[in-house]
Write a protein that holds these residues in place. Structure first.
Motif, PDB file in Angstrom:
ATOM      1  N   LEU A 163       0.742  -1.124  -0.065  1.00 28.85           N
ATOM      2  CA  LEU A 163      -0.008  -0.084   0.003  1.00 28.85           C
ATOM      3  C   LEU A 163       1.039   1.305  -0.095  1.00 28.85           C
ATOM      4  N   GLU A 164       0.874   2.175  -1.126  1.00 26.57           N
ATOM      5  CA  GLU A 164       1.642   3.164  -1.244  1.00 26.57           C
ATOM      6  C   GLU A 164       0.536   4.425  -0.981  1.00 26.57           C
ATOM      7  N   PHE A 165       1.525   5.474  -0.524  1.00 33.67           N
ATOM      8  CA  PHE A 165       0.583   6.684  -0.284  1.00 33.67           C
ATOM      9  C   PHE A 165       1.309   7.996  -0.887  1.00 33.67           C
ATOM     10  N   ASN A 190       5.693   7.482  -0.629  1.00 38.57           N
ATOM     11  CA  ASN A 190       6.284   8.400  -1.819  1.00 38.57           C
ATOM     12  C   ASN A 190       7.114   9.457  -1.440  1.00 38.57           C
ATOM     13  N   HIS A 191       7.933   9.908  -2.348  1.00 35.86           N
ATOM     14  CA  HIS A 191       8.568  11.387  -2.461  1.00 35.86           C
ATOM     15  C   HIS A 191       9.005  11.779  -1.004  1.00 35.86           C
ATOM     16  N   ALA A 225      11.592  12.680  -5.949  1.00 35.74           N
ATOM     17  CA  ALA A 225      10.916  14.140  -6.152  1.00 35.74           C
ATOM     18  C   ALA A 225      11.482  15.183  -5.337  1.00 35.74           C
ATOM     19  N   LEU A 226      12.926  14.864  -4.895  1.00 34.33           N
ATOM     20  CA  LEU A 226      13.588  16.023  -4.044  1.00 34.33           C
ATOM     21  C   LEU A 226      13.591  17.216  -4.913  1.00 34.33           C
ATOM     22  N   PHE A 256      16.211   4.756  -3.521  1.00 33.41           N
ATOM     23  CA  PHE A 256      16.222   5.980  -4.550  1.00 33.41           C
ATOM     24  C   PHE A 256      15.057   5.531  -5.536  1.00 33.41           C
ATOM     25  N   ALA A 257      14.452   6.750  -6.136  1.00 31.58           N
ATOM     26  CA  ALA A 257      13.549   6.692  -7.084  1.00 31.58           C
ATOM     27  C   ALA A 257      13.526   7.945  -8.168  1.00 31.58           C
TER      28      ALA A 257
END
Length: 302
Positions: A163-165, A190-191, A225-226, A256-257
């Motif tokens: 489950l992602e947010f 996320n992010h 998203a940094l 890292f993404a």
């Protein structure tokens, strides 16, 4: 492009693809240009070849497609069906984090259909609430407390999905509460938990949120998203966020993404991973491998 630092294989656990001409992503419309500056740069197809061009030379061996806010008026499974038509021989979109709105009469049936696709390993919920209504993704600040909404979490647990947010700092306590209520569900923030407010007090509060999130053992986090939240990125400003997260979560629960192509509004793929490689250079080789590859491989069953 040649790079320095970590030189092993990379899994990108957060990227998106879309057929812009299909007109199934209303958030990319001109109506939102003033609310989300820069999204006009995304008004074009972004397909497998686009991603491969952006990532050339960065040792990407696999990527995870995260639902791209498909039109809520349409069946969210149609995004998954569309992804299934795309080529898979180059490692792009090997796994999917799919869409399924919680708290609706069709939540359970949609989740079950999504979970039937072998590549679907999770679902994402957008719960980002901001005190400024124009910057909010949702109108209900406490959406996650709704019993009907939580039934979606229970079905997610039953189906063995992540489950992602997509959340903002104001929802950290809610995510922790969910993690404790559903300890069998692996939750992925996320992010970097969206360090969107940049004042000293805001960043201090964000650091506290990160510590709270990390205290829940079943919560992991994407360092992504940094550039979206950092108006003047430097190695030092990226290091502040990365070190805060890695110190709290450890490399076993952080990764890292890229958030491409959304991340391309501000930085190139080479820029983003250049920051990651330089900042992570002080970590052990084992930790670097986890952040760039191993944690994502484990969580997304690659």
């Amino acid at each position: 492009m040649p790079h320095t630092g970590y030189d092993g294989p990379v899994i990108d656990p957060h990227m998106h693809l879309w057929d812009f001409a299909a007109d199934v992503h209303p958030w990319l419309s001109p109506a939102n240009f003033s609310v989300f500056p820069g999204i006009d740069k995304l008004q074009h197809d972004y397909l497998v070849d686009s991603y491969l061009a952006d990532t050339a030379g960065q040792s990407i061996v696999a990527s995870v497609h995260v639902e791209a806010l498909w039109d809520a008026a349409d069946d969210p499974v149609n995004e998954t069906r569309w992804l299934q038509t795309l080529p898979k021989d180059r490692g792009v979109a090997q796994r999917y984090v799919a869409a399924c709105p919680f708290g609706t009469p069709s939540t359970e049936s949609t989740l079950r259909v999504q979970a039937a696709f072998d590549r679907v390993v999770g679902v994402r919920q957008t719960i980002g609430w901001h005190p400024d209504p124009q910057r909010s993704w949702v109108t209900d600040q406490f959406l996650t407390r709704n019993p009907d909404w939580r039934q979606g979490v229970e079905t997610t647990r039953e189906l063995g999905l992540l489950l992602e947010f997509l959340m903002f700092p104001w929802q950290a306590e809610q995510v922790v509460d969910l993690a404790r209520a559903f300890p069998e569900v692996t939750m992925v923030v996320n992010h970097a938990a969206s360090p969107m407010e940049r004042g000293a007090a805001d960043l201090a509060a964000w650091q506290k949120n990160i510590a709270e999130l990390a205290a829940a053992d079943n919560v992991a986090i994407k360092i992504s998203a940094l550039g979206t939240y950092d108006p003047r990125p430097t190695d030092e400003s990226f290091a502040f966020v990365i070190d805060t997260i890695v110190n709290a979560f450890g490399a076993d629960r952080a990764m890292f993404a890229s958030d491409f192509p959304v991340g391309s509004i501000h930085l190139s793929f080479d820029d983003i991973y250049g920051y990651f490689r330089r900042v992570a250079g002080k970590y052990s080789p084992v930790s670097q491998a986890k952040l760039f590859h191993d944690t994502a491989r484990r969580l997304y069953r690659l």
